[in-house]
Design an enzyme around this catalytic site. Structure first.
Site, mmCIF file in Angstrom:
data_model
loop_
_atom_site.group_PDB
_atom_site.id
_atom_site.type_symbol
_atom_site.label_atom_id
_atom_site.label_comp_id
_atom_site.label_asym_id
_atom_site.label_seq_id
_atom_site.Cartn_x
_atom_site.Cartn_y
_atom_site.Cartn_z
ATOM 1 N N THR A 512 41.282 -39.860 93.449
ATOM 2 C CA THR A 512 40.354 -40.730 94.168
ATOM 3 C C THR A 512 39.368 -41.308 93.151
ATOM 4 O O THR A 512 39.332 -40.878 92.005
ATOM 5 C CB THR A 512 39.508 -39.959 95.204
ATOM 6 N N VAL A 566 40.176 -41.458 80.881
ATOM 7 C CA VAL A 566 39.924 -42.388 79.772
ATOM 8 C C VAL A 566 41.280 -42.866 79.256
ATOM 9 O O VAL A 566 42.154 -42.054 78.942
ATOM 10 C CB VAL A 566 39.198 -41.696 78.598
ATOM 11 N N ALA A 568 43.785 -44.204 80.733
ATOM 12 C CA ALA A 568 44.927 -43.951 81.623
ATOM 13 C C ALA A 568 45.925 -42.997 80.952
ATOM 14 O O ALA A 568 45.559 -41.890 80.582
ATOM 15 C CB ALA A 568 45.585 -45.256 82.039
ATOM 16 N N LEU A 570 47.241 -43.129 77.985
ATOM 17 C CA LEU A 570 47.189 -42.997 76.516
ATOM 18 C C LEU A 570 46.703 -41.594 76.137
ATOM 19 O O LEU A 570 45.768 -41.078 76.743
ATOM 20 C CB LEU A 570 46.230 -44.039 75.912
ATOM 21 N N GLY A 621 44.000 -59.583 90.358
ATOM 22 C CA GLY A 621 43.905 -58.141 90.611
ATOM 23 C C GLY A 621 43.561 -57.345 89.364
ATOM 24 O O GLY A 621 43.754 -56.133 89.319
ATOM 25 N N GLU A 624 37.897 -54.964 89.550
ATOM 26 C CA GLU A 624 37.551 -54.280 90.803
ATOM 27 C C GLU A 624 37.287 -55.375 91.832
ATOM 28 O O GLU A 624 36.991 -56.520 91.452
ATOM 29 C CB GLU A 624 36.270 -53.449 90.603
ATOM 30 N N ASP A 635 31.491 -48.305 83.728
ATOM 31 C CA ASP A 635 32.760 -47.593 83.640
ATOM 32 C C ASP A 635 33.061 -47.222 82.181
ATOM 33 O O ASP A 635 33.495 -46.107 81.880
ATOM 34 C CB ASP A 635 33.834 -48.544 84.208
ATOM 35 N N LYS A 639 33.330 -43.528 80.311
ATOM 36 C CA LYS A 639 34.455 -43.113 79.458
ATOM 37 C C LYS A 639 33.956 -42.606 78.106
ATOM 38 O O LYS A 639 34.443 -41.597 77.597
ATOM 39 C CB LYS A 639 35.432 -44.276 79.259
ATOM 40 N N GLY A 757 46.653 -49.391 85.028
ATOM 41 C CA GLY A 757 47.927 -49.724 85.675
ATOM 42 C C GLY A 757 48.462 -48.502 86.399
ATOM 43 O O GLY A 757 48.261 -47.374 85.958
#
Ligand code: ASP
Ligand code: MG
Length: 778
Positions: A512, A566, A568, A570, A621, A624, A635, A639, A757
């Site tokens: 979430t 952080v 995604a 990676l 898209g 946000e 954001d 991170k 993604g």
């Protein structure tokens, strides 16, 4: 009205400090509840010594032991109530009476032993009164009557009505009276039995045995580091364990609970926040596996046995017995100290086939006993243990040899037979978007995970509703089941569900983006739940809260991964951990940490209006729903904080300097309101870009951390960089992490690739889950 009975054993009452802890725990009780106490510390052992000195007419010994008792009790009373107290005077009277009876050969054993419990009950009740908890004490010889070895349950139930409804009732454990009013005991360690009996007489809701271990473990946690504490075990397995000699629960303790709804809980008075183990009705707990060592034992083959004779023998020995049926013969395994009594009891109907053997009993789920026996046999033989007997039957297997199992052999057995069998229950929170992909990947991933550890999906959560099923949710139809059966669930209900989950391991996977949900993490940890999160809030919460959570997790041996929060998928967190674990020291981290801002940076040029570019990104898209969440830089700031904390820096969000990619005038109202001021935004960006261009540079939104200065530099914002810089030549939308360390001082280590993604983020969460399974199966 629901009633509770708490029982505190000797170690919970061994010092004034322990009494304080007990009194604290008693604050959870209310008037009408009962507290059963044992003798403080080793008092009963000391009284037994006193008895044997008396019996052997060792007058000097009697004097010495009395002095010991005096020292211990007087110190306790003085510390808790002061030496002028009524309890002190009463104790001195008792000691004088004991001395006097010992002096004129009138000492009775049970009467003497009763004093340990009497002293505890009196002292605890008075101490509770002193700290303003209304309490009174009762001598259980007025409550529990025994006739011909049988407790008179009906009469005792009536007698227990004298307990007070408006106070805590502190009752002595261990002792009762016979019909003539003489003291009898319920056997060594009998106070647990007193507690469950009282629970039955009072029709209590639950009985809690507060002891010095956290609950019932798969094996002795002092010998095997990886012993697992079970949250729930069935009455049937608890009985079996007790009959096999496991010391945590005694067989008698469980008898009053048979066919009743009274819950029995074993908890630690040393760690009262921990949940302990519940002993529940057979159908409410899955069968677990246990290893329990068998010290010096004799094995008899009975030629003429029946259940009744074994029961009689068990009463005579005051020791539970578990017969073994092997090829039509009945074998009886008893501690060697009882060998002679057993031989005398059965006479020619019992043949001693092994004496003084030791070994281990494996308790397990039905069906697996023969296989477990085989594996254990192989393992023990490999350890050069000569086996003298190995049998299995319903629910358990026994292996006997010449020596007691050392902790290293027990650990090996535990690894092979128990650790390997720990299931992981998985709850996925957030099943839209990334969560949906995660679930579809889980299907194909399960086979691989199951080679490490059996994994079962037990919960799916959306913000308003959830599907929770402790038995497991079939993955193939998970979304259909969710659509049909999901219910509105409060946080309390979710926590309750997690608490009750009957699995070796549990994990919440938080996909979430909810700060609210992240606030539940400490509760998850309290209930032994590991966490995997893509959610950034907990990792960037206030330092105190964050460090408390970390501490709790460390104490409980829980793991928390948030690799995808952080970059995604990676492997940035992996790389940082790995470098540090290999002895490197990271000095700087910088880069572009936001896919959205990376795209905007790569596509912006002076011939474009920035606001139009943002609108385009929003339509594609890439932002946000409200692009200001990206433009604010918050954001990226989060991170950078996560990475900084990964390096061991104690920073808060506010310690990271933040400048947004928009003017402050746009901060209020909706995005549509902000768009009315788009000229301000365009002008703000254009001015900065012009300035950069003058110096042959270009704008990128970067994060920077430099740990070589004091205080460290940590900042996030737009920066004019050379067009050839790694951060400027990125594929639009990619993230880049530039890491400098002692080893990568001049030539940085670079991790670059898609940082957002659905697919890559879901795959990153899988990488965390695989890592967790790997860790848990080690
Ligand atoms: N005080 C008694 C004993 O040591 C009873 C008990 O502790 O449960 O055996
Ligand atoms: Mg005890």
């Amino acid at each position: 009205m629901t009633k509770q009975v708490y029982k505190f054993g000797g170690s919970s009452l061994s010092s004034a400090k322990r009494y304080h802890a007990v009194a604290n725990i008693c604050h959870h009780l209310k008037g009408g509840d009962a507290v059963v106490v044992s003798a403080a510390g080793k008092t009963t052992d000391t009284l037994v010594r006193l008895w044997s000195c008396y019996h052997n007419q060792d007058h000097k010994g009697v004097g010495e032991v009395i002095a010991l008792l005096k020292d211990h009790q007087c110190a306790l009373i003085a510390e808790l109530l002061g030496d002028k107290s009524e309890v002190y005077a009463h104790f001195i009277d008792d000691i004088n009476a004991i001395s006097q009876r010992a002096g004129c050969a009138e000492l009775e054993q049970a009467w003497l032993l009763a004093h340990g419990e009497l002293w505890s009950a009196r002292l605890l009740a008075h101490y509770l009164n002193k700290i303003e908890v209304a309490a009174c004490h009762f001598d259980s010889r007025d409550l529990f009557i025994v006739a011909q070895n049988n407790l008179k349950h009906e009469e005792n139930t009536a007698r227990c009505q004298v307990l007070k409804n408006d106070q805590l009732n502190v009752v002595t454990g261990f002792i009762a009276s016979d019909e003539n009013g003489s003291t009898v005991t319920l056997g060594r360690n009998g106070s647990d039995y007193s507690a469950t009996l009282l629970g039955k007489y009072l029709n209590a809701d639950s009985v809690t045995i507060w002891t010095d271990t956290q609950g019932v473990y798969s094996t002795d946690p002092r010998k095997v580091e990886k012993a697992v504490k079970y949250n729930k075990i069935s009455q049937q397995q608890a009985q079996l364990l007790a009959r096999l000699g496991n010391p945590v629960l005694h067989a008698k303790t469980l008898t009053p609970l048979k066919d009743s709804d009274i819950k029995l809980v074993v908890r630690s008075s040393y760690d009262s926040h921990s949940d302990g183990t519940k002993v529940v009705a057979n159908e409410q707990a899955k069968a677990k596996r246990f290893l329990t060592t068998l010290a010096s034992s004799d094995v008899f083959q009975l030629t003429n046995s029946n259940k009744e004779s074994i029961r009689e023998l068990s009463i005579l020995l005051q020791h539970p017995l578990q017969p073994l049926e092997v090829d039509g013969n009945t074998l009886l395994l008893v501690p060697s100290q009882f060998g002679e009594q057993v031989a005398a009891f059965y006479q020619e109907h019992a043949v001693l086939i092994e004496s003084n053997v030791s070994g281990v009993a494996i308790v397990s789920e039905p069906g697996s006993e023969p296989q477990l026996l085989k594996s254990a046999k192989q393992l023990l033989e490999k350890q050069s243990m000569t086996l003298r007997g190995a049998w299995s039957q319903d629910g358990f297997a026994i292996l006997l040899g010449d020596q007691l199992l050392e902790s290293d052999t027990l650990s090996l057995l535990h690894d092979e037979l128990i650790s390997a069998k720990q299931e992981l229950a998985v709850i996925v929170a957030g099943i839209g978007n990334v969560g949906e992909v995660f679930l579809s990947q889980l299907n194909s991933q399960l086979e691989r995970l199951n080679t490490l550890l059996p994994v079962k999906l037990v919960g799916l959560l959306r913000s308003t509703s959830s599907l929770l099923n402790g038995q497991g949710i079939a993955l193939s139809s998970a979304s259909e089941q969710f659509n049909e059966h999901a219910k509105t669930t409060t946080s309390e209900q979710l926590i309750e569900f997690i608490k009750e989950l009957d699995y070796g391991h549990k994990v919440i996977i938080d996909i979430t983006a909810s700060e609210q949900f992240s606030l539940l993490y400490p509760e998850f940890a309290l209930h032994d739940c590991h966490i995997i999160s893509a959610n950034k809030y907990a990792g960037t919460a206030e330092l105190d809260w964050y460090e408390n959570l970390r501490r709790l997790q460390t104490e409980k041996g829980l793991l928390w991964r948030y690799n995808t929060s952080v970059g995604a998928g990676l492997p940035i967190n992996f790389a940082l951990k790995d470098l540090q674990n290999s002895g490197d020291k990271i000095t700087k981290i910088s880069g572009v940490f936001s896919g959205t801002l990376s795209w905007l940076g790569a596509h912006y040029s002076l011939d474009k209006k920035f606001s139009e570019l943002v609108e385009q990104a929003r339509e594609l898209g890439f932002t946000e729903p409200d692009p200001r969440e990206d433009l604010s830089g918050r954001d990226v700031q989060r991170k950078l904080l996560i990475l900084a904390r990964e390096l061991g820096l104690s920073l808060n969000l506010d310690d990271i300097e933040l400048s947004a990619w928009m003017p402050t005038e746009l901060a209020n109202g909706t995005w549509q309101d902000a768009l009315t001021k788009r000229d301000l935004l365009d002008k703000f960006v254009e001015e900065l870009a012009l300035e950069a261009e003058k110096n042959g540079k270009t704008l990128r939104y970067v994060a920077e951390l430099d740990t070589t200065t004091k205080p460290v530099i940590a900042k996030v914002g737009l920066k004019a960089v050379s067009p050839n810089a790694a951060v400027a030549t990125l594929t639009p939308g990619d993230n880049i992490f530039v890491i400098n360390s002692v080893w990568y001082e001049n030539n940085a280590l670079i991790i670059q690739g898609p940082g957002a993604g659905r697919e890559v983020t879901a795959a990153g969460v899988h990488s965390d889950l695989y890592w967790l399974c790997h860790k848990l199966s080690e």
